[in-house]
Design a protein around this motif. Sequence first.
Motif, PDB file in Angstrom:
ATOM      1  N   ALA B 159      26.080  32.004  55.887  1.00  0.00           N
ATOM      2  CA  ALA B 159      27.195  32.434  55.040  1.00  0.00           C
ATOM      3  C   ALA B 159      27.098  33.908  54.648  1.00  0.00           C
ATOM      4  CB  ALA B 159      27.266  31.551  53.793  1.00  0.00           C
ATOM      5  N   GLY B 161      27.956  37.600  54.424  1.00  0.00           N
ATOM      6  CA  GLY B 161      29.226  38.292  54.633  1.00  0.00           C
ATOM      7  C   GLY B 161      30.460  37.444  54.407  1.00  0.00           C
ATOM      8  N   GLU B 162      30.313  36.290  53.785  1.00  0.00           N
ATOM      9  CA  GLU B 162      31.490  35.425  53.508  1.00  0.00           C
ATOM     10  C   GLU B 162      32.228  35.944  52.278  1.00  0.00           C
ATOM     11  OE1 GLU B 162      33.284  33.224  54.785  1.00  0.00           O
ATOM     12  OE2 GLU B 162      32.115  32.317  56.396  1.00  0.00           O
ATOM     13  N   ILE B 163      32.626  37.210  52.325  1.00  0.00           N
ATOM     14  CA  ILE B 163      33.111  37.871  51.130  1.00  0.00           C
ATOM     15  C   ILE B 163      34.516  37.430  50.730  1.00  0.00           C
ATOM     16  CG2 ILE B 163      31.603  39.833  51.477  1.00  0.00           C
ATOM     17  CD1 ILE B 163      33.853  41.361  52.656  1.00  0.00           C
ATOM     18  N   HIS B 165      35.200  34.631  49.987  1.00  0.00           N
ATOM     19  CA  HIS B 165      35.021  33.599  48.961  1.00  0.00           C
ATOM     20  C   HIS B 165      34.182  34.080  47.797  1.00  0.00           C
ATOM     21  CE1 HIS B 165      37.296  30.874  51.370  1.00  0.00           C
ATOM     22  NE2 HIS B 165      36.626  31.305  52.409  1.00  0.00           N
ATOM     23  N   MET B 166      34.158  35.388  47.587  1.00  0.00           N
ATOM     24  CA  MET B 166      33.515  35.863  46.365  1.00  0.00           C
ATOM     25  C   MET B 166      34.498  35.770  45.205  1.00  0.00           C
ATOM     26  SD  MET B 166      33.043  39.959  47.151  1.00  0.00           S
ATOM     27  CE  MET B 166      32.975  40.649  45.493  1.00  0.00           C
ATOM     28  N   LEU B 167      33.962  35.383  44.075  1.00  0.00           N
ATOM     29  CA  LEU B 167      34.769  35.206  42.863  1.00  0.00           C
ATOM     30  C   LEU B 167      35.189  36.571  42.342  1.00  0.00           C
ATOM     31  CD1 LEU B 167      35.663  33.138  40.617  1.00  0.00           C
ATOM     32  CD2 LEU B 167      33.497  33.671  39.488  1.00  0.00           C
ATOM     33  N   ASP B 170      37.988  35.030  37.216  1.00  0.00           N
ATOM     34  CA  ASP B 170      37.513  33.864  36.470  1.00  0.00           C
ATOM     35  C   ASP B 170      38.610  32.949  35.985  1.00  0.00           C
ATOM     36  OD1 ASP B 170      34.877  33.605  36.337  1.00  0.00           O
ATOM     37  OD2 ASP B 170      34.574  34.684  34.452  1.00  0.00           O
ATOM     38  N   CYS B 178      39.070  27.011  50.216  1.00  0.00           N
ATOM     39  CA  CYS B 178      37.726  26.418  50.237  1.00  0.00           C
ATOM     40  C   CYS B 178      37.539  25.382  49.141  1.00  0.00           C
ATOM     41  CB  CYS B 178      36.670  27.513  50.116  1.00  0.00           C
ATOM     42  SG  CYS B 178      36.517  28.170  48.443  1.00  0.00           S
ATOM     43  N   LYS B 180      37.545  26.062  45.788  1.00  0.00           N
ATOM     44  CA  LYS B 180      37.221  26.650  44.484  1.00  0.00           C
ATOM     45  C   LYS B 180      38.331  27.629  44.093  1.00  0.00           C
ATOM     46  CE  LYS B 180      32.474  25.372  44.682  1.00  0.00           C
ATOM     47  NZ  LYS B 180      31.060  25.698  44.502  1.00  0.00           N
ATOM     48  N   ARG B 241      43.398  47.455  44.225  1.00  0.00           N
ATOM     49  CA  ARG B 241      42.491  47.478  43.080  1.00  0.00           C
ATOM     50  C   ARG B 241      41.509  46.317  43.173  1.00  0.00           C
ATOM     51  NH1 ARG B 241      42.319  45.865  37.357  1.00  0.00           N
ATOM     52  NH2 ARG B 241      41.452  47.637  36.220  1.00  0.00           N
ATOM     53  N   HIS B 245      37.587  47.092  43.973  1.00  0.00           N
ATOM     54  CA  HIS B 245      36.561  46.680  43.014  1.00  0.00           C
ATOM     55  C   HIS B 245      35.588  45.686  43.643  1.00  0.00           C
ATOM     56  CE1 HIS B 245      38.845  47.963  39.094  1.00  0.00           C
ATOM     57  NE2 HIS B 245      38.568  48.968  39.896  1.00  0.00           N
ATOM     58  N   VAL B 249      31.442  46.107  44.271  1.00  0.00           N
ATOM     59  CA  VAL B 249      30.397  45.123  43.976  1.00  0.00           C
ATOM     60  C   VAL B 249      29.517  44.927  45.205  1.00  0.00           C
ATOM     61  CG1 VAL B 249      30.003  42.664  43.560  1.00  0.00           C
ATOM     62  CG2 VAL B 249      31.642  43.910  42.144  1.00  0.00           C
ATOM     63  N   ILE B 250      30.152  44.775  46.360  1.00  0.00           N
ATOM     64  CA  ILE B 250      29.392  44.578  47.601  1.00  0.00           C
ATOM     65  C   ILE B 250      28.487  45.777  47.865  1.00  0.00           C
ATOM     66  CG2 ILE B 250      29.635  44.335  50.106  1.00  0.00           C
ATOM     67  CD1 ILE B 250      32.292  42.805  49.480  1.00  0.00           C
ATOM     68  N   VAL B 253      25.255  45.710  46.237  1.00  0.00           N
ATOM     69  CA  VAL B 253      24.324  44.739  46.815  1.00  0.00           C
ATOM     70  C   VAL B 253      23.712  45.293  48.093  1.00  0.00           C
ATOM     71  CG1 VAL B 253      24.042  42.366  47.626  1.00  0.00           C
ATOM     72  CG2 VAL B 253      25.703  42.863  45.819  1.00  0.00           C
TER      73      VAL B 253
END
Lengths: 312, 312
Positions: B159, B161-163, B165-167, B170, B178, B180, B241, B245, B249-250, B253
Amino acid sequence: MTDYAFGIDLGGTTVKIGLFSAAGELVYKHEIPTRKEDGGKHILPDIAEAVRADMEAYEITPKHLKGIGLDVPGPVLDDTIVNRCVNLGWGRINVVEELTELTGIRNIRVANDANVAALGEMWKGGGRGHDDLVMVTLGTGVGGGIIVRGKILGGSNGAGGEIGHMLVNDSETVLCGCGKKGHLEQYTSATGIARLAREALEKTDRPSALREYDKLSARKVFDQAKAGDELALEIVDQVCRILGHALAVIACVVDPEVIVIGGGVSKAGTILTETTARYFREAAFHACENTEFALAELGNDAGMYGAVKMVL
Amino acid sequence: MTDYAFGIDLGGTTVKIGLFSAAGELVYKHEIPTRKEDGGKHILPDIAEAVRADMEAYEITPKHLKGIGLDVPGPVLDDTIVNRCVNLGWGRINVVEELTELTGIRNIRVANDANVAALGEMWKGGGRGHDDLVMVTLGTGVGGGIIVRGKILGGSNGAGGEIGHMLVNDSETVLCGCGKKGHLEQYTSATGIARLAREALEKTDRPSALREYDKLSARKVFDQAKAGDELALEIVDQVCRILGHALAVIACVVDPEVIVIGGGVSKAGTILTETTARYFREAAFHACENTEFALAELGNDAGMYGAVKMVL
């Protein structure tokens, strides 16, 4: 005859020097002060002198020294060059070149301290048995280190694993230490947790044992949460929610086997890992839901262990 | 005599087969249908037969074939095993083992399609000249691929690079594909952009050329934004945007040198990259602020190029 290597953790206050056998056992450790005066120009000579003295004391010839691994509290490029390290007073320094010149030792590697601590925890700490690991260090600030297939992910600007500065809150108005806003560090560092606690106490007049303290700290929040204080539990929940969701984002990017939580705040123990893991699973991509959580185990020695691992 | 290698992009509808010289030049490409019936059991034999025929046509002996690189639309473990691939009807399959048996070729590598496309763009596309790259593919969904020091970051569960599905939100109430909520894909995929546009039109009665269409699409939004439609510009701003953003974040990391944007939505061109880069810089950790942005260049051929790169 035994072979040896040095693992050296260069911090803003002290330099922790570890002499290891080539098999990875810590043979001897000691500390010297970090002399930051004069732009930090004494630091590397001091380290070289300590290395020389240790080699003499243990009768280690250069032939039997496998190398020196060193971590520094700043960004590192190409395992070699420190690119401005405010904590040490350094500008751009080729640490490998200088330390090779000072010691005559050829196999020298340098990396960022948070990344090296992650490597140490992978090798001998909470991440033992794993190859792909994310470590988050919750201290005064929030640091991070990422290991992919056993190697540090240093990043093209030395900012790999700088997860303390990932944006987690678009609407924050208070500045992070780095000058921007809404970063993970502002909510999950020891100082961030104390801030959230102060805000929570101000927002309501509900009773809480936390009101007894003149000065709040992350430790007091976790202690009172464990003692059952409702407001403290809510603050812990809020902190772990932010951390768990941020770690779920990180898992979408690098998909580690294990997430290791260290730093002073991690002394809170399983209440921290379990609550964080719960929020992690809530937000994680399904393939990553079962990522393990562990507490760091090496404490202040993680840097020495990770540093020596780079040259063994 | 020239050496050759195959780069094969196994998609849900067709298999794109590229024959490359060992120097990395595309010599011949063609497609065969992906036969998904019977649990996809014909797919690998069909590929083996195509490879055999191509080798015969070009008079390539096994000695002169350097290998076969293959990408699949699903998670891959250890460059070898496909772990359930709904699009192909596959369960857990050791692709390398099966394809080696079918072809007699020993050097076979398999990886996830989004990761392989990133490798292709690094080698011959928008990320040329770089070693550390993040690619984000904005199509029906949002895919991602991460290259660290020239190698795919596949992740411990396939998984990496499965970006998509990054939150990123909220408080989202609508579900992502997926299962979620609040994932990047819900806002920056072609379908996500169309949804944001529909919501924007409903929320206000301000005039907009977008109201003329029966069916909104990401393309129409970008076209109208370029034509100066105010509401369309605001939607593009909102999308960029969120994307900028998330990419910041990526970058905290994995700290890449370049971020490559591909997929159908990327046909919007520089309005997309420049607006995204602006929001990226607003949120990025200072060391990563100058990360380059580029558009993908290889289109549908990225998979073949990345696939063959794995074995060259």
